[in-house]
Structures are given as structure tokens and as C-alpha cells.
Design a protein around this motif. Structure first.
Motif, PDB file in Angstrom:
ATOM      1  N   ALA A  87      11.406  -2.071  16.954  1.00 30.85           N
ATOM      2  CA  ALA A  87      10.005  -1.815  17.024  1.00 30.85           C
ATOM      3  C   ALA A  87       9.526  -0.728  16.537  1.00 30.85           C
ATOM      4  N   VAL A  88       8.527  -0.302  15.730  1.00 31.29           N
ATOM      5  CA  VAL A  88       8.195   0.555  14.963  1.00 31.29           C
ATOM      6  C   VAL A  88       6.747   0.896  15.557  1.00 31.29           C
ATOM      7  N   ILE A 140       6.555   2.398  24.254  1.00 29.02           N
ATOM      8  CA  ILE A 140       8.289   2.399  24.282  1.00 29.02           C
ATOM      9  C   ILE A 140       8.844   1.547  25.490  1.00 29.02           C
ATOM     10  N   LEU A 141       8.119   1.800  26.521  1.00 31.68           N
ATOM     11  CA  LEU A 141       8.917   1.083  27.677  1.00 31.68           C
ATOM     12  C   LEU A 141       8.582  -0.442  27.570  1.00 31.68           C
ATOM     13  N   LEU A 142       7.675  -0.944  27.113  1.00 36.36           N
ATOM     14  CA  LEU A 142       7.227  -2.300  27.030  1.00 36.36           C
ATOM     15  C   LEU A 142       8.019  -2.803  26.113  1.00 36.36           C
ATOM     16  N   ILE A 151      13.922   1.905  18.832  1.00 39.28           N
ATOM     17  CA  ILE A 151      12.321   2.052  18.790  1.00 39.28           C
ATOM     18  C   ILE A 151      12.189   3.329  17.809  1.00 39.28           C
ATOM     19  N   PHE A 152      11.459   3.007  16.916  1.00 40.59           N
ATOM     20  CA  PHE A 152      11.038   4.106  15.972  1.00 40.59           C
ATOM     21  C   PHE A 152       9.475   4.682  16.388  1.00 40.59           C
ATOM     22  N   MET A 168       9.360  12.323  23.897  1.00 42.95           N
ATOM     23  CA  MET A 168       9.324  10.818  24.351  1.00 42.95           C
ATOM     24  C   MET A 168      10.691  10.235  23.431  1.00 42.95           C
ATOM     25  N   VAL A 169      11.214  10.861  22.519  1.00 39.31           N
ATOM     26  CA  VAL A 169      12.286  10.129  21.943  1.00 39.31           C
ATOM     27  C   VAL A 169      13.746  10.923  22.378  1.00 39.31           C
ATOM     28  N   ASP A 170      14.644  10.273  21.879  1.00 36.84           N
ATOM     29  CA  ASP A 170      16.108  10.770  22.047  1.00 36.84           C
ATOM     30  C   ASP A 170      16.555  11.785  20.897  1.00 36.84           C
ATOM     31  N   PHE A 171      16.043  11.288  19.841  1.00 35.83           N
ATOM     32  CA  PHE A 171      16.678  11.688  18.279  1.00 35.83           C
ATOM     33  C   PHE A 171      15.275  11.972  17.561  1.00 35.83           C
ATOM     34  N   PHE A 172      15.328  12.907  16.604  1.00 37.15           N
ATOM     35  CA  PHE A 172      13.999  13.270  15.853  1.00 37.15           C
ATOM     36  C   PHE A 172      14.539  13.499  14.729  1.00 37.15           C
TER      37      PHE A 172
END
Lengths: 327, 327
Positions: A87-88, A140-142, A151-152, A168-172
């Protein structure tokens, strides 16, 4: 008033991977109508137990860096080579000063948007950063509940939204152009220090030597920064969306990062901190909205803030004065 | 209750350069007693027209970088070679995790504290960053009204206070050690990007080659960052407090920065933005204090925030829930 469903209808639709219901649910999250917000909270409570099982990657870079071309190539690589569901979520900049519209870009991700394993969703330009942050985070959660495992979250690296996305992300992932100079001027200070990886784009043909030399420079520069709590050393790679080269090392970095931080506990810890961050952020935002929208404050604001700006009144005395106006 | 004077007595004492009254006025700014705060605001309104005519320099670096030795050497250089009047405000870290106490360091600035043209004031460890920020900012203005034309604000580069200090000074100087590696780990991410100048300390004797090579590395790294709105390119220099070498280039950088930014309007614009920043900061702080100290919120906080942290409740729904507890 657009059509609304019951919380159970939204939940069942999203969980079954129904794209229409997923999009409707995201639209619901974006709504600022008070009645919608209550419904949105109910839907979200039903989704939470099913969310969390994706890798969330923030992707940013100034206009011209080739962001949508990169996302299309990188996304197709993940679908084809790794069997991912992607998902983007694209955050449209609220300001128009950069020109390039993400909504316009969407149509350029043609092969990706045609792939049934990908879902692309631009967020409309929000009125407030807080609004964008809230709806993006809930989106993101949906998407996770709907079964997407990567998810991007895409932003334009010129505004305030990067810090919000970083939370809100794990990796940037930061996309950069070789050739430095003027192109760099668009990147906001502080963004480079948030990057878990930098990818130099358009590293093909005559651009390759410049890209490789930029890679060495950024490696040297990042080496001077201290390791964060994640204990991860940011990577610098080169890639070409046109030649579809250099994509595997970027995904390898993401996977190595996840392995490292799940191993040392940072991954879960950070997600928990992010949850708390958004609680505090949301509280702060509502407090400030109530304060600055209060008629007594609104009536005095221009006068008081002007005196403060000009150094005629101390900020702390002025704040105390404004609070005395409230009940 | 310590002795208090009238607003006019404080004002007259500070303006005449009376050290005792200046110190008492700063103590008044640091007080959290409500009656003192009213008095503090009155004193501050009288001082504001006389404040603003100094160069405000933030100085930071991890423990071990030789901060107090540097400040002593650099301060004496400014007094002796440039005829300056110098005030040093040292923010004591609220956390004790770094060991080194600034109050302890104070006694090490022996020659500087004995000089009648210098004034050294450590801020006591504050309970809140906001409290430290408020009293430090007001102390800058008091020192200016007392006739000091250079103000140093010193922090330990490991906590949150650097961002606060960055928002109250004109120029931000980061002290670094050559040898990189472990020493660097103490510097918080993001601090390097705030620096208007980096000085590599202890560049003497056998350390000199390492310092010069670190200088080249940092120059290369800073070169990759975009220029900020000030249009200033950060400088990297080497210095030795022991040999009293490399001090002139640092002061030259400050003066060139002031000349550039006063010329392009950034200097005044930034001070105005800082005023507004502290107004908004102060409002935010009071709003949050009222909210989190509210009995209904306090009673529910642990439960609600725990559910949010664990991902059982959406942060936004939880915030709404807490707001419903308030009148």
C-alpha cells in the motif's frame, strides 16, 4: 453527506480486503465532521487487533528526485520478487509552493496502480498537519488490517510533514540526487539525520560516476553522526528506476534493519513510543485549538503577539496575560 | 521567603550594573512562587527597553570536550583583546546521567570569574525544561540590561536543552573532540545541524594531526547540508584552550555571521521569531500543565495511556475520551 456504513460493515469489508470499503474507511478517517469522528473511532477500535503486521517505510525527497518513478520500480520489485502486498499512502503537501502534485504523480505510477496486489492512496491536501497526520496514521492501520504487509508513506521532503511521517514509520528512506548543489537546497535541515537509508536516484548512464561519488560523500558524512538508539548505521546506496537497478540492496537494508531492531527490542519499543507520541500530540493539538479559537484570545492575539514580536512585552508575561482572559 | 525588592529597585540596580541586584533579579526569574512571577513580569517589562544589545552565543559539547576550559580561554580572549563585557549563563542538566556538574565547573573558570568584566551564573537544575528555558531567556535580557555585550549560554550537548538554547541565541557553537568514535556517541542527533560553527578542541601537541583531519571531515560533512535561511555556511575550526590558540578565528566567525545576518535582515527577523516562539511555547506549556494536572485526567491517565501504548486503543480516540472528562 456521503454514504456511511455501520462499524461492522466497514470492519468486515476492510478485513476481507475489499478495496472499495478500504477506500471508504480511509475517507471516513479523513473526515472532520464530528459525527464521522465518532464512527471513525469505532471502526478503528475494531481494526486495531488486526493491525501492526507490516513494515512501514517512509519515503521522501524533493521534487525532481524521481520519487514516483522510484516508488513504481521499487514497488513492482517487491510485488514480483518478494510476493508482497503493497500500500502506498501519499501525503499531498498542504502548501503549493513546490509545484508537483502527488495526485498528478499517481497517474504516473501506471503499472503499480494496475497491479491487484498494490493499493495507492493519495491523501488530499489537509488544512492542518495534525489532520494529515491523524488520517495517514489511521490509514496505515487500516491497510494493515486489509492485509498489506508493506506500507510506503510518501512525502515531499520540503515541509513539516517529514517529522510527522518519521513518527509513524519503522524505516525512513531519503531519496537524493547526485550533483548536490542547488538540488540539495530544497531538503529541509534535519531530514538527513532522520534517514535510515539514503538512495541516490537516477544512477544510470552518464549520471553513474556522479552518483557513485555522491554515495561516497554521504557515507562519509553519515559516518560522523552518532548511532541512534536503534544501533543501526544508515546505508547509502545508488539506484536507477529506469534500469531497475540497485533496488535489491535497498530492500535488503530494510530487512536487515527490521531484523536488527526486532532482535534488540527497538522495533517494538519504538512503535509503543510512537503510539504515546500520537496521544500526546493529539492532546496538544486540541488544547491549542481550543485556546487560539477562544473569542477572548482571538480578540487580543494580534495586539499581544505584536508587542511580543517587537520586544515590547516579555513572552512569558504575555502568555500569563492571555490566560487571565480565560474562565 | 528570600528578601524581595520593588520593581524600581531591581531595575535601577540592574541598569547600574550592580552584580548583587542582577543576581537577585535572576533568582527572582527562577522562582516558581506565583507572587514572585507577578513581580518578575513587572521587573522584566522595565528591563525590556534596555535589552537586546548583545551577541548571544550558545555553546555546547559533551562532557569531556573541555567546555569550561574553552569558555575560560575564549572568554578571557574576548575581555582582553576585544574589551568585551561577558556574561556566562550555564544551564545545569536536569538529568544526572552525564556526571559532570556545571556548578562544579564554575569553580574551574577561576580567572574568568575573578575578572570584574565577566559574570558567571549557573542555572540550578530545573524541574522542567520550560522553567529552565524561561529563566535563562529572561536572564539573557537582564544581563543585557546590565551592560554585558556578549552572552554565552552553555549547555551539555546530551539532552533536550540544546534545542531550547538554539531558540534563544543568535549563534550556536558546537565543541567537538577529534578522534570521533565513542566520544561522538554522546552528541544527540540533530545538534550538528543546528551548529553555526564547530570547533575541534584540544588541538595541541600530539592531538593536532587528528584535530586537523577531523576538521576536514566535518567541513566535508557540513558542506552537504543546505544553507539555512541565514545564508550562513557553518565554519569548522580547531582550537586549544591550553595553548590559547585558534580563538580569534572563532570570534571572527561570530562577527562575520552577525555582519552577514544583520545585512540580510535575518538577525532581527530571527529574534522576532524567537520572541513569538517563546510566547507560543509558554502558552503550550501552561495548557499542557493544566490538562495533565487535572484530577480527572490524572485518575485515568495510566489506564488510557497504557492501552494506547499497547496498541489496544487508538491515540486519537483516547485523546477524545480524555477530553470528554473535562468540563
Amino acid at each position: 453527506m456521503p454514504k456511511r456504513f455501520s462499524p461492522d460493515e466497514y470492519a468486515a469489508g476492510v478485513l476481507s480486503g475489499n478495496r472499495v470499503l478500504l477506500s471508504r474507511a480511509i475517507t471516513l478517517m479523513e473526515s472532520t465532521l464530528p459525527s464521522d469522528q465518532t464512527l471513525a473511532h469505532e471502526v478503528m477500535e475494531k481494526m486495531l487487533p488486526h493491525a501492526g503486521k507490516s513494515v512501514r517505510v517512509g519515503i521522501t525527497g524533493v521534487p525532481g528526485v524521481g520519487k514516483s518513478t522510484f516508488i513504481e520500480a521499487f514497488g513492482n520489485y517487491l510485488l514480483e520478487e518478494h510476493g508482497k502486498n503493497l500500500a502506498v499512502l501519499a501525503i499531498d503537501p498542504t502548501s503549493q509552493r513546490t509545484g508537483g502534485s502527488i495526485l498528478g504523480d499517481k497517474t504516473r505510477m501506471e503499472t503499480l496502480s494496475a497491479n491487484p496486489k498494490a493499493y495507492i492512496r493519495p491523501s488530499p491536501a489537509g488544512k492542518t498537519l495534525g489532520g494529515v497526520a491523524r488520517s495517514t496514521r489511521e490509514s496505515i492501520l487500516l491497510c494493515e488490517a486489509a492485509g498489506f504487509d508493506v506500507i510506503f508513506v510518501e512525502t515531499v521532503g520540503v515541509g513539516q510533514s517529514e517529522t510527522a511521517v518519521h513518527e509513524m514509520v519503522d524505516f525512513f528512506l531519503l531519496l537524493m540526487l547526485a550533483g548536490a548543489g542547488d538540488e540539495l537546497q530544497g531538503i529541509k535541515k534535519g531530514i538527513m539525520e532522520m534517514a535510515d537509508a539514503i538512495a541516490i536516484t537516477k544512477a544510470d548512464g552518464p549520471n553513474l560516476p556522479a552518483a557513485t561519488s555522491a554515495q561516497a560523500e554521504y557515507k562519509g558524512a553519515l559516518h560522523l553522526f552518532p548511532l541512534g538508539a536503534s544501533k543501526w548505521s544508515p546505508r547509502v546506496t545508488v539506484c536507477s528506476a529506469f534500469e531497475k537497478s540497485g533496488l535489491a540492496p535497498i530492500w535488503d537494508s530494510v530487512m536487515e534493519y527490521v531484523q536488527l531492531t526486532q532482535g534488540n527490542g527497538y522495533f517494538q519499543q519504538r512503535r509503543q513510543e510512537q503510539n504515546l507520541h500520537w496521544l500526546r500530540h493529539s492532546i496538544r493539538q486540541q488544547l491549542e485549538e481550543r485556546f487560539y479559537q477562544h473569542p477572548a484570545v482571538k480578540a487580543q492575539w494580534e495586539d499581544v503577539s505584536g508587542q511580543v514580536t517587537q520586544g515590547q512585552k516579555s513572552p512569558f508575561a504575555a502568555a500569563a496575560e492571555l490566560f487571565r482572559l480565560l474562565p
